[in-house]
Scaffold this motif. Structure first.
Motif, PDB file in Angstrom:
ATOM      1  N   LYS A  41      -7.026   3.732   4.710  1.00  0.00           N
ATOM      2  CA  LYS A  41      -7.710   3.543   5.993  1.00  0.00           C
ATOM      3  C   LYS A  41      -7.921   2.054   6.272  1.00  0.00           C
ATOM      4  O   LYS A  41      -7.760   1.586   7.411  1.00  0.00           O
ATOM      5  CB  LYS A  41      -9.047   4.279   5.989  1.00  0.00           C
ATOM      6  N   LEU A  42      -8.274   1.288   5.229  1.00  0.00           N
ATOM      7  CA  LEU A  42      -8.466  -0.151   5.398  1.00  0.00           C
ATOM      8  C   LEU A  42      -7.152  -0.841   5.767  1.00  0.00           C
ATOM      9  O   LEU A  42      -7.108  -1.672   6.684  1.00  0.00           O
ATOM     10  CB  LEU A  42      -9.031  -0.737   4.102  1.00  0.00           C
ATOM     11  N   CYS A  43      -6.067  -0.492   5.089  1.00  0.00           N
ATOM     12  CA  CYS A  43      -4.781  -1.151   5.326  1.00  0.00           C
ATOM     13  C   CYS A  43      -4.203  -0.830   6.698  1.00  0.00           C
ATOM     14  O   CYS A  43      -3.340  -1.574   7.195  1.00  0.00           O
ATOM     15  CB  CYS A  43      -3.781  -0.730   4.246  1.00  0.00           C
ATOM     16  N   ALA A  63      -9.522   5.703   0.959  1.00  0.00           N
ATOM     17  CA  ALA A  63     -10.257   4.645   1.664  1.00  0.00           C
ATOM     18  C   ALA A  63      -9.404   3.389   1.803  1.00  0.00           C
ATOM     19  O   ALA A  63      -9.456   2.700   2.834  1.00  0.00           O
ATOM     20  CB  ALA A  63     -11.548   4.324   0.911  1.00  0.00           C
ATOM     21  N   VAL A  64      -8.607   3.084   0.785  1.00  0.00           N
ATOM     22  CA  VAL A  64      -7.735   1.915   0.844  1.00  0.00           C
ATOM     23  C   VAL A  64      -6.700   2.068   1.950  1.00  0.00           C
ATOM     24  O   VAL A  64      -6.411   1.124   2.696  1.00  0.00           O
ATOM     25  CB  VAL A  64      -7.054   1.685  -0.521  1.00  0.00           C
ATOM     26  N   SER A  87       0.829  -1.210   0.000  1.00  0.00           N
ATOM     27  CA  SER A  87       0.000   0.000   0.000  1.00  0.00           C
ATOM     28  C   SER A  87       0.859   1.254   0.000  1.00  0.00           C
ATOM     29  O   SER A  87       0.492   2.278  -0.582  1.00  0.00           O
ATOM     30  CB  SER A  87      -0.942   0.004   1.207  1.00  0.00           C
ATOM     31  N   TRP A 111     -13.105   2.443  -4.661  1.00  0.00           N
ATOM     32  CA  TRP A 111     -13.367   3.150  -3.408  1.00  0.00           C
ATOM     33  C   TRP A 111     -12.562   4.430  -3.244  1.00  0.00           C
ATOM     34  O   TRP A 111     -12.866   5.247  -2.376  1.00  0.00           O
ATOM     35  CB  TRP A 111     -13.075   2.238  -2.214  1.00  0.00           C
ATOM     36  N   LEU A 128      -9.231  -2.064  -5.607  1.00  0.00           N
ATOM     37  CA  LEU A 128     -10.049  -1.397  -4.586  1.00  0.00           C
ATOM     38  C   LEU A 128      -9.963   0.122  -4.721  1.00  0.00           C
ATOM     39  O   LEU A 128     -10.963   0.823  -4.532  1.00  0.00           O
ATOM     40  CB  LEU A 128      -9.598  -1.829  -3.193  1.00  0.00           C
TER      41      LEU A 128
END
Length: 397
Positions: free
Chosen positions: A366-368, A363-364, A227, A359, A355
């Motif tokens: 924040k997910l990671c 947002a990616v 990421s 998104w 993703l």
């Protein structure tokens, strides 16, 4: 006994790792050029990463297992030759499939380089396996940090064809690795010392369970690294509205911190134990990764440096821990874990790119930020209770 020759070998293999990973990170740092020049989506950017990391992940364990049985001292130089061809093709590519093929050739070169180079580092360690592994790996991390700077100074101003200049780096690597190959061959012609009797007494089932835990920790580490390394430039530009050159410097800060963490992770593991280093470095970064998507530009630079330093210290400890878990299989273990790192990084880049297209890149991120919580699994790693070997002088020439 003369110790200088083995340290020269460690320096040579680390320098070669620097050259190898400089060329890899240069490819990644050139993504903005390819994205605009070929009108690529984030998913296609992820596929480029997947193509060179997937070839590495598939081939590395096979190379390592084969050379455990049939050592090939000059395979290191051959692997660098694949990278040279890949760079030349990358500079001349006119279609997306050609980009994928060029990236795959660069990955193939790394798949040959890493298992045998890790074996050379262990051969020249003189018993200080963590230190030797760190010296080897820090060269690669320094190269990863240097690539974005070369992209800023040369590739972005002068365009895709300027990538051909860096085939000279691969040529230099082939020359250095040919010298290492001569030393490697000489060591194999010497009488072999008696095998060490120290080791662990874990049952096979627990060994397999421990390998599964290590692979889960690798997933956490390399998905998060994907990421950052593949998309930090685009994240900085989207979230903070900075210029590409500013984002490139932030990537350099992160990758430089990764290099520093790698250098210290191995020797610290030699002193306090691999398990403690793995536990602290992976789970310990969770508060910082969780905060990263919500801070300002200056604070994000500080947090990314802390994250890079702490996360990178785990990998030398993981590799040496796995080598001690499976004694006598240095090439297989090195190929498996370096290959797994490349493969997870490539899959992570492709998945996260898809993703991000749907998104958004913010947002990616924040997910990671939750991925390091997988580090809780480190509690299941057993202490191997290896008797500490007497540290002897490194192998002489």
């Amino acid at each position: 006994m003369n110790t200088s020759a083995a340290y020269r070998v460690l320096g040579a293999i680390s320098f070669s790792h620097f050259l190898n990973d400089t060329m890899q990170s240069l490819l990644i740092a050139s993504y903005p050029l390819f994205k605009s020049g070929f009108d690529l989506s984030f998913a296609q950017i992820g596929l480029i990463t997947l193509s060179f990391q997937f070839t590495a992940s598939l081939l590395q364990p096979l190379v390592g297992a084969y050379t455990d049985r049939h050592p090939k001292p000059f395979s290191l130089a051959v692997g660098m030759g694949f990278t040279l061809i890949g760079l030349l093709l990358l500079s001349q590519a006119t279609t997306f499939p050609m980009l994928l093929l060029a990236a795959a050739l660069v990955g193939s070169g790394s798949s040959i380089f890493h298992p045998e180079a890790s074996r050379v580092a262990r051969m020249a360690s003189g018993g200080q396996h963590g230190l030797a592994q760190s010296i080897f790996q820090v060269g690669g991390n320094a190269g990863q940090a240097f690539g974005p700077l070369l992209a800023i100074w040369i590739v972005l101003p002068h365009g895709q064809k300027s990538l051909a200049l860096f085939s000279l780096i691969a040529l230099l690597g082939m020359i250095v690795l040919s010298g290492v190959g001569v030393w490697y061959r000489r060591q194999h012609r010497k009488p072999k010392a008696a095998a060490s009797s120290d080791g662990h007494d874990l049952p096979r089932g627990q060994v397999l369970q421990t390998l599964a835990v290590l692979m889960a920790l690798m997933f956490s580490k390399f998905f998060y690294l994907a990421s950052i390394s593949s998309y930090l430039i685009f994240y900085m530009m989207a979230h903070y509205h900075v210029a590409t050159s500013v984002a490139q410097y932030h990537l350099f800060y992160f990758l430089f911190a990764v290099a520093a963490g790698t250098l210290l992770g191995g020797p610290i593991g030699d002193r306090i134990g691999r398990k403690r280093v793995i536990w602290i470095s992976i789970l310990g970064i969770a508060p910082f990764t969780l905060a990263l998507p919500y801070v300002g530009l200056a604070a994000s630079a500080v947090l990314s440096v802390i994250i890079g330093f702490m996360l990178a210290s785990a990998f030398p400890a993981i590799v040496v821990y796995a080598q001690e878990l499976m004694p006598g299989r240095t090439g297989t273990v090195s190929g498996l874990f370096f290959g797994l790192g490349f493969g997870l990084g490539g899959i992570g880049a492709a998945v996260l790119g898809g993703l991000a297209d749907h998104w958004g890149i913010v947002a990616v991120y924040k997910l990671c930020s939750f991925l390091p919580l997988i580090g809780l699994l480190a509690v299941f790693l057993p202490d191997l209770h290896r008797a500490r070997p007497t540290v002897s002088a490194p192998v002489s020439a």
